[in-house]
Scaffold this active site. Structure first.
Site, PDB file in Angstrom:
ATOM      1  N   HIS A   3     -11.576   7.550   4.775  1.00  0.00           N
ATOM      2  CA  HIS A   3     -10.581   8.631   4.921  1.00  0.00           C
ATOM      3  C   HIS A   3     -11.309  10.012   4.332  1.00  0.00           C
ATOM      4  CE1 HIS A   3      -6.472   6.172   4.434  1.00  0.00           C
ATOM      5  NE2 HIS A   3      -6.846   6.414   5.545  1.00  0.00           N
ATOM      6  N   CYS A  13      -4.861   9.723  -3.196  1.00  0.00           N
ATOM      7  CA  CYS A  13      -4.333   8.907  -2.327  1.00  0.00           C
ATOM      8  C   CYS A  13      -2.678   8.631  -2.747  1.00  0.00           C
ATOM      9  CB  CYS A  13      -4.815   7.458  -2.350  1.00  0.00           C
ATOM     10  SG  CYS A  13      -6.581   7.608  -1.878  1.00  0.00           S
ATOM     11  N   ASP A  54       0.809  -1.245  -0.126  1.00  0.00           N
ATOM     12  CA  ASP A  54      -0.070  -0.133  -0.149  1.00  0.00           C
ATOM     13  C   ASP A  54       0.770   1.393   0.305  1.00  0.00           C
ATOM     14  OD1 ASP A  54      -2.638  -1.009  -0.176  1.00  0.00           O
ATOM     15  OD2 ASP A  54      -2.832  -0.998   1.882  1.00  0.00           O
ATOM     16  N   ARG A 110     -10.080   5.844  10.637  1.00  0.00           N
ATOM     17  CA  ARG A 110      -8.601   5.710  10.757  1.00  0.00           C
ATOM     18  C   ARG A 110      -7.896   6.433  12.081  1.00  0.00           C
ATOM     19  NH1 ARG A 110      -6.513   2.870   6.345  1.00  0.00           N
ATOM     20  NH2 ARG A 110      -8.257   1.338   5.599  1.00  0.00           N
ATOM     21  N   ARG A 158       0.656  -1.669   7.343  1.00  0.00           N
ATOM     22  CA  ARG A 158       1.226  -0.409   6.933  1.00  0.00           C
ATOM     23  C   ARG A 158       1.980   0.412   7.880  1.00  0.00           C
ATOM     24  NH1 ARG A 158      -2.949   3.269   3.481  1.00  0.00           N
ATOM     25  NH2 ARG A 158      -0.679   3.721   2.629  1.00  0.00           N
TER      26      ARG A 158
END
Ligand code: ARG
Length: 267
Positions: free
Chosen positions: A166, A260, A63, A137, A88
């Site tokens: 997000h 992103c 990612d 998150r 991550r």
């Protein structure tokens, strides 16, 4: 005006775990195609006159291509990321090394936050305003920590739709003082806050949001966005912006699009 960005090529991109509703570990991913589409995005930014730094991708961090999540910088100060999921977490150190090399002050976070995934900045709105998302998150405690680290007011917004996990898939700045957003991604109270702060905002539909249209990058004139988001592109054009569609379908499989993949370096 020229902007400075950071991107990381998806050379090791796969979907081998699922931490958002878009990720399906049984769906095949074409890594080569992902790299090609990513390269198209990078070239688009360069063609528009922007500077793009490249962060070397690391094996085992699929990612990492979603470079927006690695940190959040304002006025040359960097508030580091602290990822929610262990898969991550090592990405934060890679970003830190990049900013250390630039010589920027790096503030190590103690609270969970996913960088520009949940933080954004409008330099001309209300004297310089940070918008911050929570709900999926980033923890609200990180919003306060970011305000102390960066010395700019932080407005907390609550995300309520798991598909828009997000802030950067629900809202983005289109200029230095205005935003585009999908109201349904936010709680009623947060929608009221957005209406108060941004009476001239452009409103997006659920369809725009699900096409990842809001996950855009604007330089105040050119708006780079997913080629799928045709409705939003038309509305932006009517509002005087220049939509620049890019094809990023392969990266949608990880739950991300244009924004992103791009971290902004705000000196
Ligand atoms: N698979 C990644 C995750 O779930 C996608 C991150 C998308 N990035 C973003 N800035 N919205 O964490």
């Amino acid at each position: 005006m020229t902007r400075s960005y950071l991107m990381s090529p998806p050379e090791h991109f796969v979907v081998e775990y699922a931490i958002n509703p878009w990720m399906d570990t049984s769906a095949p991913v074409d890594t080569e195609l992902a790299v090609k589409q990513w390269e198209g995005l990078r070239e688009t930014l360069v063609r528009l006159g922007h500077e793009v730094h490249v962060l070397p991708p690391e094996i085992g961090l699929p990612d990492m291509v979603y470079a927006a999540n690695g940190a959040f910088s304002v006025d040359g100060v960097v508030y580091g990321a602290r990822f929610k999921y262990p898969q991550r977490s090592a990405e934060a150190a890679a970003h830190r090394r990049f900013y250390d090399n630039l010589g920027w002050r790096y503030v190590l976070p103690s609270q969970t936050n996913e960088g520009e995934g949940d933080f954004t900045y409008l330099p001309e709105a209300h004297g310089g305003l940070i918008l911050a998302g929570h709900g999926f998150r980033t923890e609200t405690a990180a919003h306060a920590e970011a305000q102390e680290a960066l010395g700019r007011p932080v407005v907390s917004l609550r995300l309520v739709d798991a598909r828009m996990y997000h802030l950067d898939v629900a809202l983005q700045p289109i200029s230095d003082d205005n935003v585009v957003y999908y109201p349904g991604a936010f709680s009623e109270a947060s929608q009221q806050v957005l209406r108060q702060l941004f009476p001239a905002a452009i409103l997006a539909t659920e369809e725009d949001a699900l096409a990842f249209g809001l996950n855009l990058v604007s330089d105040g004139r050119n708006v780079v966005l997913s080629s799928e988001a045709t409705g939003l592109a038309a509305r932006l054009r009517e509002a005087g912006y220049v939509p620049v569609p890019v094809e990023l379908m392969e990266l949608k499989k990880g739950g991300g699009s244009v924004k992103c993949c791009i971290a902004e370096l705000r000196a």
